[in-house]
Write an enzyme that holds these catalytic residues in place. Structure first.
Site, PDB file in Angstrom:
ATOM      1  N   HIS A  97       1.213  -1.066   0.235  1.00  0.00           N
ATOM      2  CA  HIS A  97       0.407   0.260   0.339  1.00  0.00           C
ATOM      3  C   HIS A  97       0.703   1.191   0.191  1.00  0.00           C
ATOM      4  O   HIS A  97       1.640   0.939   0.562  1.00  0.00           O
ATOM      5  CB  HIS A  97      -0.598   0.355   1.105  1.00  0.00           C
ATOM      6  N   GLU A 169      -4.037   1.868  -7.147  1.00  0.00           N
ATOM      7  CA  GLU A 169      -4.281   3.295  -6.429  1.00  0.00           C
ATOM      8  C   GLU A 169      -3.223   4.435  -6.544  1.00  0.00           C
ATOM      9  O   GLU A 169      -2.487   4.185  -6.084  1.00  0.00           O
ATOM     10  CB  GLU A 169      -4.443   2.765  -5.172  1.00  0.00           C
TER      11      GLU A 169
HETATM   12  P1  13P Z   1      -9.685   5.841   0.703  1.00  0.00           P
HETATM   13  O1  13P Z   1     -10.789   5.497  -0.175  1.00  0.00           O
HETATM   14  O2  13P Z   1      -9.955   6.877   1.533  1.00  0.00           O
HETATM   15  O3  13P Z   1      -9.120   6.903  -0.460  1.00  0.00           O
HETATM   16  O4  13P Z   1      -8.549   5.546   0.404  1.00  0.00           O
HETATM   17  C1  13P Z   1      -8.111   4.740  -0.485  1.00  0.00           C
HETATM   18  C2  13P Z   1      -6.933   3.608  -0.254  1.00  0.00           C
HETATM   19  O5  13P Z   1      -5.565   3.981   0.027  1.00  0.00           O
HETATM   20  C3  13P Z   1      -7.617   2.160   0.301  1.00  0.00           C
HETATM   21  O6  13P Z   1      -6.234   1.567   0.210  1.00  0.00           O
END
Ligand code: 13P
Length: 263
Positions: A97, A169
């Site tokens: 992450h 992400e």
């Molecule tokens: P948000 O949905 O708060 O933007 O976070 C995304 C995230 O990091 C999920 O792993």
């Protein structure tokens, strides 16, 4: 393209909710959410909460994920929890992450070791990839995705890669890092690039089998749109997953999209 892959909705609770708060949220979700065979709902609470939640959880509705683990199976590693210790508790582990890469300086090699340890222990890795705002502005998105994917999967065979989940992400789209909304066209381009990388490095079969998720400011209003992007197998949700109205709305959206794809 992806109608045979079940939609996957993962709640990343990050460092929120103590045991009783998590138990209460699970209880409310349990009341609100039906058993959906066509979608998979995964909760990723803190390490402390995994064990008590596993006693309470209805496995027909939910699965569990850890947010991190250490790649050695056992040993003198104070403060760490291994994949081996988690293997009977979770189906998934989130790996790489951006918050771990940024705040805890996790290296490419460490992430590769974690992906390998997850697979070795029969746990599905959810590998997070994505560029920062600066990398995006410098036009480095594809290079970053290429580097993150090639290194993270480097210890796996093609058959093992088929089991992996990749979450795209973009760091700039995460609510706590800026929360800029990513455009569906851009996300689709990155999804295609990710699958292309897997096909090049491994096999076409692996690139078709791998599940690719989107994460970054996904809420109940936006989820349907993101889930309809071609090649999108689900969403990784941060802050909206802490609110049971919003999170159950996201699950409803996944169910609607999955059902309309089957028709
Ligand atoms: P948000 O949905 O708060 O933007 O976070 C995304 C995230 O990091 C999920 O792993």
């Amino acid at each position: 393209m992806n109608t045979t892959r079940r939609k996957l909705v993962i709640a990343n609770w990050k460092m929120h909710l103590n045991t009783s708060q998590a138990s209460l949220l699970l209880h409310r979700l349990h009341e609100r959410i039906k058993i959906h065979r066509d979608i998979e709902v995964v909760l990723a609470p803190s390490m402390l909460v995994l064990q008590p939640l596993s006693m309470q959880i209805d496995r027909r509705k939910f699965r569990l994920a850890a947010q991190n683990a250490f790649y050695k199976d056992e040993g003198a590693f104070t403060g760490e929890v291994s994949f081996t210790m988690l293997r009977d508790l979770v189906h998934y582990v989130i790996i790489g992450h951006s918050e771990r890469r940024i705040h805890f300086h996790e290296s490419y090699e460490e992430i590769a070791q974690k992906v390998a340890a997850a697979v070795r222990n029969g746990i599905t890795p959810v590998l997070c990839v994505g560029e920062t705002q600066e990398e995006r502005h410098n036009g480095e998105t594809k290079q970053v995705l290429h580097d993150q994917i090639t290194t993270a999967l480097s210890h796996l065979t093609a058959a093992e890669v088929e089991q992996v989940v990749i979450a795209y992400e973009p760091v700039w789209a995460i609510s706590t890092f800026g929360g800029e909304l990513a455009k569906p066209d851009d996300i689709q381009r990155q999804f295609e690039f990710i699958r292309h990388q897997i096909a090049e490095l491994y096999t076409k079969k692996a690139s078709k089998a791998v599940r690719v998720l989107y994460g970054g400011s996904v809420d109940d209003q936006l989820a349907g749109g993101y889930l309809q992007i071609p090649g999108c197998d689900g969403v990784l949700v941060g802050s909206a997953s802490l609110n049971y109205h919003k999170f159950s709305g996201i699950i409803d959206a996944a169910y609607r999209v999955q059902n309309s794809a089957k028709e």
